[in-house]
Structure formats: C-alpha cells, structure tokens
Design an enzyme around this catalytic site. Sequence first.
Site, PDB file in Angstrom:
ATOM      1  N   GLU A   1      -4.797   7.928   3.779  1.00  0.00           N
ATOM      2  CA  GLU A   1      -5.051   8.028   5.230  1.00  0.00           C
ATOM      3  C   GLU A   1      -4.527   9.366   5.777  1.00  0.00           C
ATOM      4  O   GLU A   1      -5.202  10.030   6.578  1.00  0.00           O
ATOM      5  CB  GLU A   1      -4.369   6.870   5.966  1.00  0.00           C
ATOM      6  CG  GLU A   1      -4.582   6.960   7.482  1.00  0.00           C
ATOM      7  CD  GLU A   1      -3.757   5.959   8.271  1.00  0.00           C
ATOM      8  OE1 GLU A   1      -3.452   4.875   7.754  1.00  0.00           O
ATOM      9  OE2 GLU A   1      -3.422   6.279   9.425  1.00  0.00           O
TER      10      GLU A   1
ATOM     11  N   THR B   1      -1.179   5.135  10.697  1.00  0.00           N
ATOM     12  CA  THR B   1      -1.275   3.863  11.440  1.00  0.00           C
ATOM     13  C   THR B   1      -0.275   2.798  10.990  1.00  0.00           C
ATOM     14  O   THR B   1       0.010   1.874  11.740  1.00  0.00           O
ATOM     15  CB  THR B   1      -2.691   3.263  11.270  1.00  0.00           C
ATOM     16  OG1 THR B   1      -2.990   3.185   9.877  1.00  0.00           O
ATOM     17  CG2 THR B   1      -3.736   4.079  11.980  1.00  0.00           C
TER      18      THR B   1
ATOM     19  N   SER C   1       1.083  -0.838  -1.984  1.00  0.00           N
ATOM     20  CA  SER C   1       0.654  -0.888  -0.583  1.00  0.00           C
ATOM     21  C   SER C   1       1.756  -0.333   0.320  1.00  0.00           C
ATOM     22  O   SER C   1       2.878  -0.852   0.353  1.00  0.00           O
ATOM     23  CB  SER C   1       0.339  -2.340  -0.197  1.00  0.00           C
ATOM     24  OG  SER C   1       0.509  -2.529   1.188  1.00  0.00           O
TER      25      SER C   1
ATOM     26  N   ASN D   1       2.012  -0.313   3.613  1.00  0.00           N
ATOM     27  CA  ASN D   1       2.472  -1.150   4.729  1.00  0.00           C
ATOM     28  C   ASN D   1       3.327  -2.318   4.243  1.00  0.00           C
ATOM     29  O   ASN D   1       4.263  -2.736   4.917  1.00  0.00           O
ATOM     30  CB  ASN D   1       1.294  -1.580   5.612  1.00  0.00           C
ATOM     31  CG  ASN D   1       0.473  -2.700   5.024  1.00  0.00           C
ATOM     32  OD1 ASN D   1       0.837  -3.858   5.148  1.00  0.00           O
ATOM     33  ND2 ASN D   1      -0.626  -2.362   4.371  1.00  0.00           N
TER      34      ASN D   1
ATOM     35  N   HIS E   1      -0.487   9.782   0.954  1.00  0.00           N
ATOM     36  CA  HIS E   1      -1.272   8.588   1.243  1.00  0.00           C
ATOM     37  C   HIS E   1      -2.685   9.006   1.670  1.00  0.00           C
ATOM     38  O   HIS E   1      -2.852   9.954   2.450  1.00  0.00           O
ATOM     39  CB  HIS E   1      -0.607   7.774   2.361  1.00  0.00           C
ATOM     40  CG  HIS E   1      -1.208   6.419   2.544  1.00  0.00           C
ATOM     41  ND1 HIS E   1      -2.390   6.225   3.221  1.00  0.00           N
ATOM     42  CD2 HIS E   1      -0.815   5.204   2.109  1.00  0.00           C
ATOM     43  CE1 HIS E   1      -2.683   4.936   3.207  1.00  0.00           C
ATOM     44  NE2 HIS E   1      -1.740   4.285   2.547  1.00  0.00           N
TER      45      HIS E   1
ATOM     46  N   CYS F   1      -5.247  -7.841   7.871  1.00  0.00           N
ATOM     47  CA  CYS F   1      -5.420  -7.326   9.232  1.00  0.00           C
ATOM     48  C   CYS F   1      -6.933  -7.184   9.497  1.00  0.00           C
ATOM     49  O   CYS F   1      -7.756  -7.330   8.579  1.00  0.00           O
ATOM     50  CB  CYS F   1      -4.752  -5.961   9.361  1.00  0.00           C
ATOM     51  SG  CYS F   1      -5.505  -4.746   8.278  1.00  0.00           S
TER      52      CYS F   1
ATOM     53  N   CYS G   1      -1.069   1.175  14.479  1.00  0.00           N
ATOM     54  CA  CYS G   1      -1.994   0.141  14.948  1.00  0.00           C
ATOM     55  C   CYS G   1      -1.246  -1.142  15.319  1.00  0.00           C
ATOM     56  O   CYS G   1      -0.129  -1.370  14.855  1.00  0.00           O
ATOM     57  CB  CYS G   1      -3.065  -0.133  13.895  1.00  0.00           C
ATOM     58  SG  CYS G   1      -2.520  -1.235  12.595  1.00  0.00           S
TER      59      CYS G   1
ATOM     60  N   SER H   1      -2.860  -6.138   3.418  1.00  0.00           N
ATOM     61  CA  SER H   1      -3.894  -6.260   2.389  1.00  0.00           C
ATOM     62  C   SER H   1      -3.642  -7.453   1.468  1.00  0.00           C
ATOM     63  O   SER H   1      -4.155  -7.489   0.342  1.00  0.00           O
ATOM     64  CB  SER H   1      -3.967  -4.949   1.580  1.00  0.00           C
ATOM     65  OG  SER H   1      -2.677  -4.530   1.219  1.00  0.00           O
TER      66      SER H   1
END
Length: 283
Positions: A125, A161, A217, A219, A123, A12, A189, A261
């Site tokens: 974030e 996000t 990961s 996402n 996480h 991304c 996002c 990623s």
Amino acid sequence: MRITRARHAGYCYGVQRALKIAREAAESSEKPIYTLGPIIHNPQVVKSLMRHGVNAVKSVDDVKEGTIIIRSHGVDPEIIRKATEKGLKVIDATCPFVAKAQQRAADLVNDGYNVIIVGERNHPEVVGLVAYAGHKAIVIENAKELKNLVLKNPVGVVVQTTQSIENLNRVVESLLYKVKDLKVFNTICNATSHRQEDARRLSRHVDLMIVVGGKNSANTTRLAQICRETNERTYHIETAEEIDGAWLKGVEHVGITAGASTPDWILEEVIERLKQESEKQEV
Ligand code: SF4
C-alpha cells in the site's frame, strides 16, 4: 473459562469487497485470473482461492493472458498502464479507503507540499502511495525517523490506512517542532481504528489475549502489538492448531480479536479449540 470476542474483529469492508470481486471474476471468466501478490494476507484464504482458479503472481511480466486483479492495497498506476498495454483485462479491487489516501497523496504533491507518508516502507500500500505522490514522498515508519530529516515548508502528511493513531500522533507532534506549515490527512480507515480500539479495551480486561491472522498481515501484527502493550500475555496465531493448552493455566477470561484479513471460520475454529483446551484443564 470465559471467551470474549472483540466486537470489531475479522474481515473488513475492503477485504470482503476484494474477495467478492475475485470470486465473481473466477465464476464468469474462462481465461486465467491472477492477483498481483496474494489477494489478502491470509495463506488459508489464498489457498482456497487457488482451488477456484485465482492464482497470485509477483508481476505483470509473469502473465501472458487473462485477467489481473488489483488487490485492496492498490498499486503504482504505472503497473495498471503496463497491464492494459499488454492486452490484459484489469479489475481494480483497490479498497476505496486506500484510493482516498492515494488521491490525498497526489493532491498534496500537486499543491506544492513536501509529502511525508507514515507507514511501512516496503508494504505494497505504501509503495503505491509513494507512486501516487509522483515518487517524491518521504516514507517514515515512526517519529524517531524524523530526527535527522531536514524538511522544507509546506509539509503534507498522509498515513497508511492500517497504522495506529498513536503512531500518527507522535509523528505529527514531532513535525510541529520542525515545520510551521503542516497539513495532515488522517487516512487511517475506520475498520482499522475500530479494531484497534476494541482490541486495546478488551486486552485490559482479560487474562490472555489471542490475536488471529496472517503472520505477514501488517494490520494483524499491529493489533498484536497494541494488545501486548496492555497485556503481555498476548499470542498472535494464524490457526487453531497453534494454541498451546499450557497458555490457559490459571486463565479465567480470554479475549479474541482478528485482523482485517481473517475469515470468520478461522475465528470460530480458534474459539472451539479454546473451549476444548479449557475443558481438558478442568478435568
Ligand atoms: S483495512 Fe481498511 S483500508 Fe484496508 S482493506 Fe480494510 S477497509 Fe480497506
């Protein structure tokens, strides 16, 4: 056998940007370069950066001199302050979408809202978002966790996000039964939404779905969950070596997607391996 790659798959904007920042820092600095935690959740890419002198550390305490890069997930602002005070050079590669969510969390607290953050509490974030909310936010991972919570009006919501819109919808719907004064910032996002929509659509039309990306990961794991909801023959792999030829028995159409990623070269290797395995099945 047909192989279809999702239109939105792989790196991304925020990850590309963070990697570019790290590579440029490595080229232009003599002093050691560190990232706070792995720069992205992809072990293969992290290893390749180590060869260019960019090493991951767990904490500012582990660094005596040089440069610290803040990765795309962002951090507690206190960590940046600590690193600066220690005389370290700080390069902030926080993704602008994460920075926007951080700002929303801070604004909600300043405006007197009781803040709820929807996301995975451990996480990085989310840990950063909690800090921007002055450590006053409640983190919930899903609507079920709201059940026993007593909430006071007004309530403000921000979202990690990389969450799915379905999870956010379920949380907001439950909140509407609990509070009257509710403000929601959908801070998911666009890269995440596009990857999830494409993966969902593709997984409906294929016999087998492969999701490529780090097992650590968030996402990528979510993409795999989404695909599994519509196609139980979904496999989450990190590299081409994990592909088992037996998966392809009777399969005519394979769909592929990848987390934010995952570099393109890993995706290409997966596609190549699938082609080879498919040829073996035809012999
Ligand atoms: S997934 Fe979205 S928020 Fe996260 S780094 Fe990529 S663009 Fe930024």
